[in-house]
Design an enzyme around this catalytic site. Structure first.
Site, PDB file in Angstrom:
ATOM      1  N   HIS A 103       0.819   4.591   4.397  1.00 37.31           N
ATOM      2  CA  HIS A 103      -0.032   5.243   3.407  1.00 37.31           C
ATOM      3  C   HIS A 103       0.338   6.711   3.240  1.00 37.31           C
ATOM      4  O   HIS A 103       0.557   7.190   2.123  1.00 37.31           O
ATOM      5  CB  HIS A 103      -1.493   5.127   3.820  1.00 37.31           C
ATOM      6  CG  HIS A 103      -2.076   3.763   3.606  1.00 37.31           C
ATOM      7  ND1 HIS A 103      -3.437   3.551   3.454  1.00 37.31           N
ATOM      8  CD2 HIS A 103      -1.507   2.540   3.525  1.00 37.31           C
ATOM      9  CE1 HIS A 103      -3.661   2.269   3.289  1.00 37.31           C
ATOM     10  NE2 HIS A 103      -2.503   1.631   3.338  1.00 37.31           N
ATOM     11  N   SER A 140       0.815  -1.224   0.000  1.00 34.46           N
ATOM     12  CA  SER A 140       0.000   0.000   0.000  1.00 34.46           C
ATOM     13  C   SER A 140       0.842   1.266   0.000  1.00 34.46           C
ATOM     14  O   SER A 140       0.500   2.250  -0.663  1.00 34.46           O
ATOM     15  CB  SER A 140      -0.941  -0.005   1.215  1.00 34.46           C
ATOM     16  OG  SER A 140      -1.805  -1.114   1.171  1.00 34.46           O
TER      17      SER A 140
END
Length: 264
Positions: free
Chosen positions: A194, A143
């Protein structure tokens, strides 16, 4: 730019780096998931299978404490590992790569693309580690690297507008907003990976987007386009309707994954 019309064979030929990344992360995920199951089935018959899946998972997962003790390879290997029981996690990351990786691979070139991808993932993992270096905190997944790609697109939107048109910029903005909201709402998310992966992608933009050319589907063809012979206005008109449908299908799928992924 984000609508995939290639066949599987064409996709592999046009975007080999994206294909390789997806193949590695899906392959590793399957090994980690399946090998313990096969081992449990065969062990009553005296068949011993090396615990390859367990080894990969334990050796490659990002663990802050182990990284602090010098196991720095985990900053890289964890990018390609996913929770063996989190099928939606690996599918979401693979799906995102299929949609948003090809354009960047063409625009940057193979070497620059894989470099940006890895650097963004490493930046997210390094920041995760620095936040609490001595914690026994596990983190894994692509991610951070994928949010780095979004960061690169965001740099285009604000500083290299000639590389992306308004419609595709709107797609990126909508998906990024949804992704960031889900980052803070869903439990078990590595928020640092993230956020800092995204920031890393933006920071890498001025370096890696220098001399980049806009994405063009025609670059994937072996011969130049001849509008007088190959272009069919009616065929083009027929393609417009599905494009809108595909866009909204993508949005709906991403929202559903974000909302219900925790239960799958």
């Amino acid at each position: 730019m984000f609508i995939r019309t290639e066949s599987l064979r064409q996709f592999i030929r046009f975007y080999p780096v994206v294909t390789t990344i997806i193949a590695i992360q899906l392959g590793v995920w399957l090994i980690v998931l399946i090998f313990p199951f096969i081992q449990s089935l065969l062990s009553p018959f005296g068949v011993i299978i090396p615990p390859i899946g367990d080894f990969l998972y334990q050796w490659g997962t990002g663990v802050n404490l182990y990284i602090s003790q010098g196991e720095y390879w985990r900053l890289v290997t964890s990018i390609f590992l996913h929770n063996p029981y989190g099928v939606m996690h690996v599918l979401f990351n693979s799906f995102s790569l299929v949609l948003f990786g090809p354009a960047l691979e063409q625009m940057l070139g193979k070497v620059k693309f894989i470099t940006v991808y890895l650097l963004a993932g490493i930046i997210g993992n390094v920041c995760t580690w620095l936040m609490d270096p001595n914690a026994f905190y596990f983190h894994l997944g692509a991610s951070g690297a994928i949010y780095g790609l979004f960061g690169l697109y965001m740099f285009m939107i604000f500083f290299e507008k000639h590389l992306i048109d308004r419609a595709n910029a709107q797609i990126i903005m909508i998906i990024l907003i949804i992704g960031l909201v889900m980052t803070f709402l869903r439990p078990g998310i590595n928020v640092y990976a993230h956020v800092f992966g995204f920031i890393g992608g933006v920071a890498l933009g001025p370096i890696f987007l220098r001399n980049a050319q806009p994405f063009s589907i025609w670059k994937n063809t072996s011969s130049p386009r001849d509008d007088s012979i190959q272009f069919n206005p009616n065929r083009w008109r027929k393609k417009r309707f599905p494009l809108k449908n595909v866009f909204w299908i993508v949005i709906i799928i991403l929202v559903l994954i974000g909302l219900f992924g925790r239960f799958l």
